[in-house]
Design an enzyme around this catalytic site. Structure first.
Site, PDB file in Angstrom:
ATOM      1  N   GLY A  96      51.905   1.931  24.833  1.00  0.00           N
ATOM      2  CA  GLY A  96      50.673   2.440  24.244  1.00  0.00           C
ATOM      3  C   GLY A  96      49.837   1.377  23.562  1.00  0.00           C
ATOM      4  CB  SER A 128      52.115   5.969  12.993  1.00  0.00           C
ATOM      5  OG  SER A 128      51.298   6.997  13.495  1.00  0.00           O
ATOM      6  CG  ASP A 187      61.040  -4.747  13.821  1.00  0.00           C
ATOM      7  OD1 ASP A 187      61.943  -5.352  13.233  1.00  0.00           O
ATOM      8  OD2 ASP A 187      60.574  -3.667  13.447  1.00  0.00           O
ATOM      9  N   PRO A 245       0.822  -1.224   0.000  1.00  0.00           N
ATOM     10  CG  PRO A 245      -0.720  -1.548   1.703  1.00  0.00           C
ATOM     11  CD  PRO A 245       0.595  -2.035   1.212  1.00  0.00           C
ATOM     12  CD  GLU A 246       1.106   4.911   1.520  1.00  0.00           C
ATOM     13  OE1 GLU A 246       2.102   5.496   1.035  1.00  0.00           O
ATOM     14  OE2 GLU A 246      -0.063   5.261   1.309  1.00  0.00           O
ATOM     15  CG  ASP A 256      53.450   3.424   8.493  1.00  0.00           C
ATOM     16  OD1 ASP A 256      52.407   3.060   7.926  1.00  0.00           O
ATOM     17  OD2 ASP A 256      54.443   3.857   7.885  1.00  0.00           O
ATOM     18  CG  MET A 273      62.604   4.545  19.261  1.00  0.00           C
ATOM     19  SD  MET A 273      63.472   3.990  17.769  1.00  0.00           S
ATOM     20  CE  MET A 273      63.053   5.295  16.603  1.00  0.00           C
ATOM     21  CB  VAL A 304      56.420   6.476  10.851  1.00  0.00           C
ATOM     22  CG1 VAL A 304      56.677   7.571  11.888  1.00  0.00           C
ATOM     23  CG2 VAL A 304      55.346   6.923   9.875  1.00  0.00           C
ATOM     24  CE  LYS A 358      68.086  -2.381  13.073  1.00  0.00           C
ATOM     25  NZ  LYS A 358      66.789  -2.696  12.465  1.00  0.00           N
TER      26      LYS A 358
END
Length: 473
Positions: free
Chosen positions: A414, A333, A249, A43-44, A305, A385, A308, A271
């Protein structure tokens, strides 16, 4: 009984959708993509369905359902939300031997619409026969993360070359090996990088000299992000699940390595303090080259990243000079992630209009910075660092005019479960770092925006100078 799976060709065939609400709107949209001539009876209609009617994509049958609506229909979808009406639609379709799907009512369905994963013309369908649609949706979501978008282009290419491949490889076993090469060799990665012309040339060469086909090794340079596995990109996850060798790493979180292909060889090349970093980097180069030359897919996994402060550019230069194929998967990053997980916007209209990313892993590198420019107000400094150089950095900033009241935030670990955020003023930075025994990995964020950390903190532990206590944020 299990359902019989099939894929229907609905191009230019009439399909009826009964209902004019949001559910009918979604069903009609999927049928339009399949090329069906969609008729919607109701109907609609929603505003979106009305727009499709006006655009000529849908024909509207206005009113309430009657059996005549089923004339010429190949399929019917009942999406009225009224079980009495849906039952009548299902019964009428059954009488005419027309397949019907009644939304959210498996007992009335003669066909089910599966959860779909699409990559071009390649379609994967998942069905629980209507018994557990949420489970089917969850499985679809998992497959979406695993299957690369390039599979659509690869399946289309395989279709275009199907006859050529059959002619070049009349033996079934040889043909299967060729298709394995097509999936695992250089063609798929080239398509994924939108280098279609090069992919076609590679395929043509393989068809002309089938005896020369060999598995080509390659390197994928992957950013692992700051630590939280949830911050991995989909492309990073796919690369990890396809890797033969992972060269990673030291700071790559174990939870991220756990997401990789189980039988992939893992090589820790992190490292460490006191070792010859130049020698370690040469070893990394040699490892990447040796494994790629042996035909393996190598993932070079770096924290944050790779472009970076990650020496990713040096590694690509090395690979390019030796003709090794490579691609790059960026990562979140450390600066972006540590700031976000500490509740610190790196830029803010009222406080900072620029961001400087710096590294200070040794005194010599910190002495090369333009301190006069860095000491200006209304900008954010993100220092990688730099834990061992905090005293030297503080002296330089104060000596070149940076206000001693400038806020800072030291973000330790973090995005990880052990994250701590120590905040205070620049003049107190070395003392507070010593008092709270801040250790690497830690990111220093210096600037007016760091003052927002105490009020916007949402993750991990926060240490503020006014209380000098660690509280769960």
């Amino acid at each position: 009984m299990p359902l019989y799976p099939l894929f229907a060709d609905l191009r230019d065939r009439p399909v009826l959708v009964v209902g004019g609400g949001p559910v009918a709107e979604r069903k009609a949209a999927a049928l339009i993509v399949a090329g069906a001539r969609v008729r919607v009876g109701a109907p609609e209609l929603t505003a979106s369905l009305r727009a499709r009617v006006e655009a000529g994509e849908v024909r509207w049958i206005e009113g309430t359902f009657t059996g005549a609506w089923l004339d010429e229909a190949w399929l019917v979808v009942a999406a009225t939300g009224d079980r009495r009406v849906n039952r009548a639609i299902a019964a009428a379709a059954e009488d005419r031997c027309i397949l019907v799907n009644v939304v959210d009512d498996p007992a009335l369905c003669s066909f089910h619409v599966p959860a779909l994963v699409r990559r071009g013309l390649l379609t994967l369908a998942i069905s629980s026969a209507g018994q557990a649609p949420v489970l089917a949706s969850r499985l679809r979501a998992r497959l979406e993360t695993v299957l690369d978008e390039s599979l659509g282009a690869l399946s289309e290419l395989a279709g275009r070359y199907r006859l050529r491949i059959r002619e070049a490889f009349p033996d079934v076993t040889q043909r299967r090996r060729f298709y394995a090469w097509l999936l695992d060799g250089p063609v798929a990665p080239l398509l994924g990088r939108h280098r279609e012309a090069e992919a076609l040339r590679t395929l043509e060469q393989a068809l002309q000299t089938p005896h020369a086909i060999a598995r080509a090794g390659r390197v994928t340079l992957v950013g692992a992000g700051p630590g939280d596995p949830g911050l991995l990109t989909l492309k990073a996850l796919r690369a990890l699940q396809r890797a033969d060798v992972i060269v990673h790493d030291r700071l790559v979180d174990a939870a991220i390595l756990d997401l990789a292909r189980r039988d992939a060889e893992r090589i820790d090349v992190g490292k460490r303090s006191g070792e010859d970093h130049a020698a370690t980097q040469r070893r990394i180069h040699d490892l990447l080259h040796a494994h790629a030359a042996a035909g393996r897919h190598v993932v070079r996994l770096k924290g944050g990243d790779p472009f970076v402060f990650g020496r990713g550019g040096e590694e690509l230069e090395f690979l390019r000079a030796r003709g090794v194929d490579y691609e790059v998967v960026p990562g979140v990053s450390a600066a972006m992630a540590c700031a976000a997980y500490a509740g610190i916007p790196l830029t803010h209209r009222e406080h900072a209009q620029s961001v400087h990313l710096l590294t200070a892993h040794c005194k010599d590198s910190i002495d090369t910075l333009d301190w006069r420019a860095l000491a200006r107000e209304r900008q954010t400094l993100a220092l990688y660092m730099g834990v061992a150089q905090l005293e030297h950095l503080t002296e330089r900033m104060l000596a070149h005019g940076r206000d001693g009241d400038t806020p800072f935030a030291l973000v330790e670990n973090g995005s990880r479960p052990g994250q701590r955020v120590v905040t205070g003023c620049l003049r107190d930075l070395p003392a507070l770092a010593r008092r709270h025994d801040v250790r690497a990995p830690a990111m220093l964020i210096l600037g007016e925006v760091a003052a927002l950390a105490p009020q916007l903190a949402w993750f991990g532990a926060a240490i503020h100078p006014d209380t000098d206590l660690a509280d769960a944020a």
